[in-house]
Each structure stands twice: as C-alpha cells, then as structure tokens.
Design an enzyme around this catalytic site. Structure first.
Site, PDB file in Angstrom:
ATOM      1  N   GLY A  52       0.821  -1.203   0.000  1.00  0.00           N
ATOM      2  CA  GLY A  52       0.000   0.000   0.000  1.00  0.00           C
ATOM      3  C   GLY A  52       0.852   1.249   0.000  1.00  0.00           C
ATOM      4  O   GLY A  52       0.566   2.221   0.707  1.00  0.00           O
ATOM      5  N   SER A  78       1.483   3.476  -2.407  1.00  0.00           N
ATOM      6  CA  SER A  78       1.284   4.494  -3.435  1.00  0.00           C
ATOM      7  C   SER A  78       0.824   5.839  -2.906  1.00  0.00           C
ATOM      8  O   SER A  78       1.034   6.869  -3.553  1.00  0.00           O
ATOM      9  CB  SER A  78       0.270   3.987  -4.479  1.00  0.00           C
ATOM     10  OG  SER A  78      -1.002   3.753  -3.880  1.00  0.00           O
ATOM     11  N   ARG A  79       0.178   5.863  -1.721  1.00  0.00           N
ATOM     12  CA  ARG A  79      -0.383   7.128  -1.221  1.00  0.00           C
ATOM     13  C   ARG A  79      -0.263   7.213   0.293  1.00  0.00           C
ATOM     14  O   ARG A  79       0.050   6.236   0.962  1.00  0.00           O
ATOM     15  CB  ARG A  79      -1.863   7.235  -1.609  1.00  0.00           C
ATOM     16  CG  ARG A  79      -2.135   7.314  -3.094  1.00  0.00           C
ATOM     17  CD  ARG A  79      -3.625   7.401  -3.378  1.00  0.00           C
ATOM     18  NE  ARG A  79      -4.340   6.219  -2.909  1.00  0.00           N
ATOM     19  CZ  ARG A  79      -5.666   6.103  -2.888  1.00  0.00           C
ATOM     20  NH1 ARG A  79      -6.423   7.107  -3.277  1.00  0.00           N
ATOM     21  NH2 ARG A  79      -6.238   4.992  -2.474  1.00  0.00           N
ATOM     22  N   VAL A 110      -2.767  -7.692  -1.862  1.00  0.00           N
ATOM     23  CA  VAL A 110      -2.209  -8.438  -0.731  1.00  0.00           C
ATOM     24  C   VAL A 110      -3.165  -9.502  -0.211  1.00  0.00           C
ATOM     25  O   VAL A 110      -2.731 -10.475   0.426  1.00  0.00           O
ATOM     26  CB  VAL A 110      -1.814  -7.486   0.427  1.00  0.00           C
ATOM     27  CG1 VAL A 110      -0.707  -6.533  -0.010  1.00  0.00           C
ATOM     28  CG2 VAL A 110      -3.023  -6.733   0.975  1.00  0.00           C
ATOM     29  N   SER A 114      -3.454   0.591  13.994  1.00  0.00           N
ATOM     30  CA  SER A 114      -4.338   1.740  14.167  1.00  0.00           C
ATOM     31  C   SER A 114      -4.734   1.898  15.619  1.00  0.00           C
ATOM     32  O   SER A 114      -4.757   0.929  16.390  1.00  0.00           O
ATOM     33  CB  SER A 114      -5.599   1.562  13.317  1.00  0.00           C
ATOM     34  OG  SER A 114      -6.560   2.554  13.592  1.00  0.00           O
ATOM     35  N   TYR A 121     -12.821  -3.268  11.161  1.00  0.00           N
ATOM     36  CA  TYR A 121     -11.482  -2.681  11.091  1.00  0.00           C
ATOM     37  C   TYR A 121     -10.731  -2.869  12.410  1.00  0.00           C
ATOM     38  O   TYR A 121      -9.546  -3.220  12.422  1.00  0.00           O
ATOM     39  CB  TYR A 121     -11.615  -1.198  10.751  1.00  0.00           C
ATOM     40  CG  TYR A 121     -10.335  -0.483  10.430  1.00  0.00           C
ATOM     41  CD1 TYR A 121      -9.627  -0.763   9.265  1.00  0.00           C
ATOM     42  CD2 TYR A 121      -9.843   0.509  11.277  1.00  0.00           C
ATOM     43  CE1 TYR A 121      -8.457  -0.084   8.952  1.00  0.00           C
ATOM     44  CE2 TYR A 121      -8.679   1.198  10.973  1.00  0.00           C
ATOM     45  CZ  TYR A 121      -7.987   0.900   9.815  1.00  0.00           C
ATOM     46  OH  TYR A 121      -6.826   1.572   9.516  1.00  0.00           O
ATOM     47  N   ALA A 145     -11.237  -5.238  14.607  1.00  0.00           N
ATOM     48  CA  ALA A 145     -10.917  -6.664  14.730  1.00  0.00           C
ATOM     49  C   ALA A 145      -9.687  -7.007  13.903  1.00  0.00           C
ATOM     50  O   ALA A 145      -8.791  -7.740  14.351  1.00  0.00           O
ATOM     51  CB  ALA A 145     -12.098  -7.514  14.290  1.00  0.00           C
ATOM     52  N   ALA A 146      -9.600  -6.460  12.688  1.00  0.00           N
ATOM     53  CA  ALA A 146      -8.468  -6.746  11.811  1.00  0.00           C
ATOM     54  C   ALA A 146      -7.171  -6.181  12.376  1.00  0.00           C
ATOM     55  O   ALA A 146      -6.148  -6.873  12.466  1.00  0.00           O
ATOM     56  CB  ALA A 146      -8.729  -6.181  10.417  1.00  0.00           C
ATOM     57  N   LYS A 147      -7.197  -4.922  12.789  1.00  0.00           N
ATOM     58  CA  LYS A 147      -5.987  -4.293  13.312  1.00  0.00           C
ATOM     59  C   LYS A 147      -5.596  -4.885  14.666  1.00  0.00           C
ATOM     60  O   LYS A 147      -4.407  -5.052  14.968  1.00  0.00           O
ATOM     61  CB  LYS A 147      -6.190  -2.782  13.424  1.00  0.00           C
ATOM     62  CG  LYS A 147      -6.340  -2.083  12.079  1.00  0.00           C
ATOM     63  CD  LYS A 147      -5.124  -2.256  11.186  1.00  0.00           C
ATOM     64  CE  LYS A 147      -5.194  -1.398   9.939  1.00  0.00           C
ATOM     65  NZ  LYS A 147      -4.004  -1.552   9.065  1.00  0.00           N
ATOM     66  N   ILE A 150      -4.588  10.855  11.353  1.00  0.00           N
ATOM     67  CA  ILE A 150      -3.527  11.314  10.465  1.00  0.00           C
ATOM     68  C   ILE A 150      -4.171  11.904   9.209  1.00  0.00           C
ATOM     69  O   ILE A 150      -5.156  11.376   8.702  1.00  0.00           O
ATOM     70  CB  ILE A 150      -2.588  10.158  10.078  1.00  0.00           C
ATOM     71  CG1 ILE A 150      -2.054   9.438  11.329  1.00  0.00           C
ATOM     72  CG2 ILE A 150      -1.438  10.682   9.211  1.00  0.00           C
ATOM     73  CD1 ILE A 150      -1.194  10.282  12.237  1.00  0.00           C
TER      74      ILE A 150
END
Length: 242
Positions: free
Chosen positions: A8, A10-11, A60, A140, A153, A155-157, A186
């Site tokens: 990730g 690119s930005r 990914v 995060s 989100y 749960a994933a982080k 951010i």
C-alpha cells in the site's frame, strides 16, 4: 543491495514511508493494488530522495497474486536482500455491526489481516535464512481501543497487533524484529471526510498528525539500532490514547 517492501505504498502513510526508507538508503519496492499512476508518483519521489526502486502491482489479500508477483520477484532478484517489510496496505468500510454486510466484514478482514499473513509468510522465510530482518506493521488506534462503527477494522488491526507479538517471539533468535506502529488521526485520504476542527479538541496535541510523522517512527524501527525493540506497539496519536 538492501531492499524494503512497503505494501500500500502508493499514497498517504505508505508513500511517506517509502520516501523515508529511501532517505535511509533502501531500494524501495512500492506495492499497489489499482492506482498505478499514484505508485509511479511515489517511485519518482523515492528517486528524488536519492534512492531507487520499482513498483509491484498485486492485491495483498490474493494469495495467488502475492506468490506469483512478489514470490517471482524474490526468485528473480537473488542479488537484492529484502531486509525490511512494512505491512501498510489496508482498507476500511465503516458501519455499525447491526447493519454490517458479510462482504464488509470479509473484505476488511481479508485485506488487512489476510494481507499481513500472505505477505509476511512469504518474506519472513528469506529473512530467517539470512538471519536478519525488520517487520513493521501499520495498525491503528482502532486496533488498540476499538472504535464504534469499525468493528471489522478494529478486529483486523487488533488481530495484527496480537500477531505482531506472537511472531516477534518466533523469530527473535534470528535477529528479526517485529513491531507495530499505531497511528491515530492522520491527515490522509482515509480521514479526508473527518472535520479536524471538531475532533482535535479530543487530542492533547490539538491537531491531526502527518504521514511523515508516522513514517519517522517506521524508519526508526527499521534501523539496526532498534534491534532490542520487538513485539512492541508504538502509538503515534498525539496523546489521544495511551
């Protein structure tokens, strides 16, 4: 040639990390999923920072693409040593759990947590053989404290945070460190819809952070001097949650 892979890249935070690692002398592999133009712009910024690199397009969350594109690059480039992996690729799809669709849960978990698994499993093998590596996972604030509307989100982080601590114990004897950086608010595309003036009063630093400030933390954890720091989660959140 020592190399760093940023998923990730690119930005946003990913681009800032690519530039930071380029300044530290790394040949930078810039992963992107769909925006090749943005990835090319990041590569130009890496070159302006005095280093070199290339772009690698793959999802990914797609095991076959990871193995074909990234695995193929590793096989073709025996002269390039992949010393640093920054797992930054991620998506969010916010909604209250009661209204969350299966695909909203699956897509967020598969990209964030599944992507970490597929990429890290492939890269860590070469690190183990060479007895050196730096793995930094961009997580995060949501993964630390949970955020309403972000059950998927969070749960994933949170899963990546737990995996960071477990993997650190598995590979520590081979001089491989595994850490996480947990940004708060951010200024990126992911927070563009959030009114900073409304939320900054909640932050002791009284402002949103910048991608460059997160990248500085990642760059520090990527250095040889950070060899005694592993299994750690470094918050970059202006004091919002400690």
């Amino acid at each position: 040639m020592k190399c760093a892979l940023v998923t990730g890249g690119s930005r946003g935070i990913g681009r800032a990390v690519c530039i930071r690692l380029a300044q530290q002398g790394y040949y930078v592999l810039i992963n992107y999923k769909g925006n090749e133009e943005a990835a090319a712009a990041t590569l130009a910024a890496v070159q302006e920072a005095g280093s070199a690199g290339e772009v690698l397009g793959f999802d990914v969350a797609n095991k076959e693409q990871v193995e074909t594109v990234l695995g193929g690059w590793i096989e073709r480039n025996e002269d390039k040593i992949l010393e640093v992996l920054v797992n930054n690729a991620g998506i969010k799809d916010d909604v209250l759990l009661m209204w969350m669709k299966d695909e909203q849960w699956n897509n967020v978990l598969n990209t964030n947590l599944g992507g970490f698994f597929f990429v890290t499993r492939l890269v860590v093998n070469s690190m183990l053989r060479r007895r050196y590596g730096r793995i930094i996972n961009v997580v995060s604030l949501s993964g630390l404290k949970g955020m309403p509307g972000q059950t998927n989100y969070s749960a994933a982080k949170g899963g990546i945070i737990a995996a960071t601590k477990a993997l650190a114990q598995e590979v520590g004897k081979r001089n491989i460190t595994v850490n996480a950086v947990a940004p708060g608010f951010i200024k990126t595309d992911m927070t563009a819809e959030i009114d900073e003036n409304q939320f900054k009063a909640l932050i002791p630093a009284n402002r949103f952070g910048t991608p460059e400030e997160v990248a500085h933390a990642v760059g520090f954890l990527a250095t040889p001097e950070a060899s005694y720091i592993t299994g750690h989660v470094l918050s970059v959140n202006g004091g919002l949650y400690t």
